[in-house]
Design a protein around this motif. Structure first.
Motif, PDB file in Angstrom:
ATOM      1  N   GLY A  80       0.811  -1.214   0.000  1.00 42.15           N
ATOM      2  CA  GLY A  80       0.000   0.000   0.000  1.00 42.15           C
ATOM      3  C   GLY A  80       0.838   1.254   0.000  1.00 42.15           C
ATOM      4  O   GLY A  80       1.743   1.430  -0.832  1.00 42.15           O
ATOM      5  N   GLU A  81       0.549   2.140   0.953  1.00 39.15           N
ATOM      6  CA  GLU A  81       1.256   3.414   1.050  1.00 39.15           C
ATOM      7  C   GLU A  81       2.519   3.335   1.894  1.00 39.15           C
ATOM      8  O   GLU A  81       3.223   4.333   2.048  1.00 39.15           O
ATOM      9  N   ARG A  82       2.822   2.165   2.421  1.00 39.51           N
ATOM     10  CA  ARG A  82       4.007   2.029   3.267  1.00 39.51           C
ATOM     11  C   ARG A  82       5.278   1.986   2.412  1.00 39.51           C
ATOM     12  O   ARG A  82       5.232   1.629   1.231  1.00 39.51           O
ATOM     13  N   PRO A  83       6.423   2.357   3.002  1.00 39.87           N
ATOM     14  CA  PRO A  83       7.670   2.382   2.219  1.00 39.87           C
ATOM     15  C   PRO A  83       7.967   1.026   1.591  1.00 39.87           C
ATOM     16  O   PRO A  83       7.689  -0.021   2.169  1.00 39.87           O
ATOM     17  N   ARG A  84       8.528   1.110   0.364  1.00 41.09           N
ATOM     18  CA  ARG A  84       8.906  -0.127  -0.323  1.00 41.09           C
ATOM     19  C   ARG A  84       9.987  -0.841   0.478  1.00 41.09           C
ATOM     20  O   ARG A  84      10.797  -0.229   1.159  1.00 41.09           O
ATOM     21  N   TRP A  85      10.015  -2.133   0.338  1.00 42.94           N
ATOM     22  CA  TRP A  85      10.909  -3.002   1.086  1.00 42.94           C
ATOM     23  C   TRP A  85      11.688  -3.811   0.054  1.00 42.94           C
ATOM     24  O   TRP A  85      11.160  -4.712  -0.585  1.00 42.94           O
ATOM     25  N   ALA A  86      12.968  -3.466  -0.105  1.00 41.75           N
ATOM     26  CA  ALA A  86      13.764  -4.000  -1.205  1.00 41.75           C
ATOM     27  C   ALA A  86      13.810  -5.520  -1.199  1.00 41.75           C
ATOM     28  O   ALA A  86      13.670  -6.161  -2.252  1.00 41.75           O
ATOM     29  N   ALA A  87      14.020  -6.120  -0.044  1.00 36.74           N
ATOM     30  CA  ALA A  87      14.117  -7.579   0.027  1.00 36.74           C
ATOM     31  C   ALA A  87      12.804  -8.239  -0.389  1.00 36.74           C
ATOM     32  O   ALA A  87      12.804  -9.275  -1.071  1.00 36.74           O
ATOM     33  N   ALA A  88      11.691  -7.645   0.011  1.00 38.35           N
ATOM     34  CA  ALA A  88      10.388  -8.203  -0.360  1.00 38.35           C
ATOM     35  C   ALA A  88      10.149  -8.072  -1.859  1.00 38.35           C
ATOM     36  O   ALA A  88       9.620  -8.991  -2.501  1.00 38.35           O
ATOM     37  N   GLU A  89      10.531  -6.928  -2.424  1.00 37.15           N
ATOM     38  CA  GLU A  89      10.374  -6.735  -3.866  1.00 37.15           C
ATOM     39  C   GLU A  89      11.195  -7.767  -4.631  1.00 37.15           C
ATOM     40  O   GLU A  89      10.744  -8.322  -5.642  1.00 37.15           O
ATOM     41  N   ASP A 111      10.865 -19.103   1.612  1.00 42.27           N
ATOM     42  CA  ASP A 111      11.374 -18.569   2.874  1.00 42.27           C
ATOM     43  C   ASP A 111      11.658 -17.081   2.769  1.00 42.27           C
ATOM     44  O   ASP A 111      11.299 -16.302   3.667  1.00 42.27           O
ATOM     45  N   ALA A 112      12.303 -16.665   1.682  1.00 43.26           N
ATOM     46  CA  ALA A 112      12.657 -15.251   1.507  1.00 43.26           C
ATOM     47  C   ALA A 112      11.417 -14.384   1.339  1.00 43.26           C
ATOM     48  O   ALA A 112      11.408 -13.210   1.740  1.00 43.26           O
ATOM     49  N   LEU A 113      10.373 -14.943   0.771  1.00 42.94           N
ATOM     50  CA  LEU A 113       9.145 -14.184   0.536  1.00 42.94           C
ATOM     51  C   LEU A 113       8.296 -14.053   1.792  1.00 42.94           C
ATOM     52  O   LEU A 113       7.752 -12.979   2.079  1.00 42.94           O
ATOM     53  N   VAL A 114       8.190 -15.131   2.577  1.00 43.58           N
ATOM     54  CA  VAL A 114       7.193 -15.195   3.649  1.00 43.58           C
ATOM     55  C   VAL A 114       7.771 -14.924   5.039  1.00 43.58           C
ATOM     56  O   VAL A 114       7.178 -14.178   5.826  1.00 43.58           O
TER      57      VAL A 114
END
Length: 246
Positions: A80-89, A111-114
């Motif tokens: 949503g409007e929260r800051p992007r998270w490089a590892a999640a992307e 594992d890296a995703l969840v």
């Protein structure tokens, strides 16, 4: 908790948007309540509250109209409007490539995703629960439903104020979560779409089998990920009524 807007919805439900430590959230409460009411925390996938709003609001309004429950949700980290998270992307990009290649999704990608999402989201849900239960008109007990199933599993293990959970079997599950599932003891109502194109059916069944709850029910329906029958909303509401209206 800072409320930023409110509106009265059809059916006598008050919707209030809030921020908590700069995390957006929404609270729905029945305006007719004369005493503190139970609360359902409504989880969702990391697609952003604006995109998920129609489904979340529909479920919240149903719970308020049928049983007088309050309901609330918060935005997930990196959505949503929260800051992007490089590892999640990066993890999401790796997942897309694996799915497009048509091969199996490796455990390292899952594992890296969840797991980082679980580690970040669960403490935020617990902080939100602290703030919500401090509000006048909300007294518990508390249920949790929906969302990323691994987040629900972790909450069921670590949060004693949650007394029942309705889980949606439709997200990739790290191997470590199966061990946590054995520590879940609260009543569970689990939904599974049998033909879910994005879900490993056998893994979902194995996770259900791993749950340590003495009361657990699996509802499996034909159809894809978004084809959950409308009647399951009533079924879920009755499940929460049994355990929250004590």
């Amino acid at each position: 908790m800072h409320f930023v807007s409110e509106q009265l919805l059809d059916g006598g439900v008050l919707e209030r948007r809030f921020t908590l430590d700069r995390i957006p959230g929404i609270l729905w409460t029945p305006v007719s309540a004369s005493a503190p009411v139970p609360l359902i925390l409504i989880g969702h996938p990391p697609l952003g509250l604006p995109r998920m709003y129609p489904r979340l609001a529909g479920r919240a309004r149903h719970y308020a109209a049928r049983h007088g429950f309050a309901a609330a949700t918060v935005e997930l980290p990196g959505s949503g409007e929260r800051p992007r998270w490089a590892a999640a992307e990066q993890a999401r990009a790796d997942l897309r490539r694996a799915l497009e290649a048509g091969g199996p999704v490796g455990g390292d990608i899952v594992d890296a995703l969840v797991m980082p999402l679980v580690e970040r989201a669960v403490p935020e849900w617990r902080t939100a629960l602290d703030a919500l239960l401090a509000l006048p008109g909300i007294g518990g007990p508390v249920g949790y439903e929906g969302g990323v199933i691994s987040v629900g599993v972790r909450l069921a293990v670590v949060e004693p104020r949650i007394v029942a959970a309705g889980l949606f079997a439709g997200s990739l599950v790290p191997a470590a979560m199966f061990e946590e599932a054995r520590r879940v003891t609260i009543p569970l109502h689990v939904l599974l779409q049998w033909d879910d194109e994005g879900n490993d059916r056998q893994a979902a069944l194995d996770l259900y089998d791993a749950f340590g709850s003495k009361e657990k029910t699996l509802h499996a329906n034909t159809g894809g990920h978004t084809g959950v029958p409308a009647f399951e909303l009533d079924t879920g509401a009755r499940f929460f009524a049994r355990h929250l209206l004590t």
